[in-house]
Design an enzyme around this catalytic site. Sequence first.
Site, mmCIF file in Angstrom:
data_model
loop_
_atom_site.group_PDB
_atom_site.id
_atom_site.type_symbol
_atom_site.label_atom_id
_atom_site.label_comp_id
_atom_site.label_asym_id
_atom_site.label_seq_id
_atom_site.Cartn_x
_atom_site.Cartn_y
_atom_site.Cartn_z
ATOM 1 N N GLY A 179 0.810 -1.224 0.000
ATOM 2 C CA GLY A 179 0.000 0.000 0.000
ATOM 3 C C GLY A 179 0.834 1.259 0.000
ATOM 4 O O GLY A 179 1.640 1.458 0.890
ATOM 5 N N SER A 180 0.666 2.147 -0.983
ATOM 6 C CA SER A 180 1.587 3.254 -1.121
ATOM 7 C C SER A 180 1.105 4.245 -2.178
ATOM 8 O O SER A 180 -0.071 4.273 -2.522
ATOM 9 C CB SER A 180 2.967 2.709 -1.481
ATOM 10 O OG SER A 180 2.836 1.694 -2.454
ATOM 11 N N ARG A 181 2.062 5.028 -2.729
ATOM 12 C CA ARG A 181 1.704 6.113 -3.647
ATOM 13 C C ARG A 181 2.886 6.451 -4.541
ATOM 14 O O ARG A 181 4.048 6.275 -4.147
ATOM 15 C CB ARG A 181 1.315 7.327 -2.794
ATOM 16 C CG ARG A 181 1.225 8.658 -3.504
ATOM 17 C CD ARG A 181 0.782 9.680 -2.493
ATOM 18 N NE ARG A 181 0.800 11.041 -3.019
ATOM 19 C CZ ARG A 181 0.102 12.029 -2.500
ATOM 20 N NH1 ARG A 181 -0.685 11.821 -1.447
ATOM 21 N NH2 ARG A 181 0.174 13.241 -3.014
#
Length: 212
Positions: A179-181
């Site tokens: 989960g990240s960006r």
Amino acid sequence: MNYPHPIIAKEGWPFIAATLILALLLSSMGAWSIPFWILFVFCVQFFRDPGRVVAGGPDSVLAPADGRIVVVEESEDPYLGRRALKVSVFMNVFNVHSNRSPIECTVQQKWYKPGSFLNAALAKASLENERCALHLRTTRGHDLTCVQIAGLVARRILNYVEPGTALAAGQRYGFIRFGSRVDVYMPLGSKVKVVIGDKVSATSTVLAELPE
């Protein structure tokens, strides 16, 4: 795009093997093994890494990751020290987490910044979270910055390129676990093709067209 580990990313092999072994060892315990089978299935879906068709043309900036658009704005590029057009892609735990080059380019610089692990959907995550940024120069001389940002659950950024590395559009260059960006800073005058809330696919979605 072909690379040596299709379908399941090599970063996931240890996790998938470990959860499978645990699930098999506990199978004799009946219902007690169910959580481990669920964890195994989660790992398989998280580390899936399908091939992608490269969209657009030589001036197309492609999505570097799967996910949802959370930012489209003019912003300060803190790495190149200029005003730029910023587009951010947020990845949840159900998205493919391979990161791919947004355009044919050569890596000019690389910066790693330790930091916090805030929810990657928040605006301040771009400046406060652990991150790894690449200065990319296209074959036509445009400069972009592509930033991997760790999130609330993601605690490990993997980046496999260094200054001087040539990347094809859509070429796999890194991975962020759980989960990240990814932020992309483009020259002002680029024509954005997405809006906030759009779901995008790495390499197959065009984020913007660079100015002539």
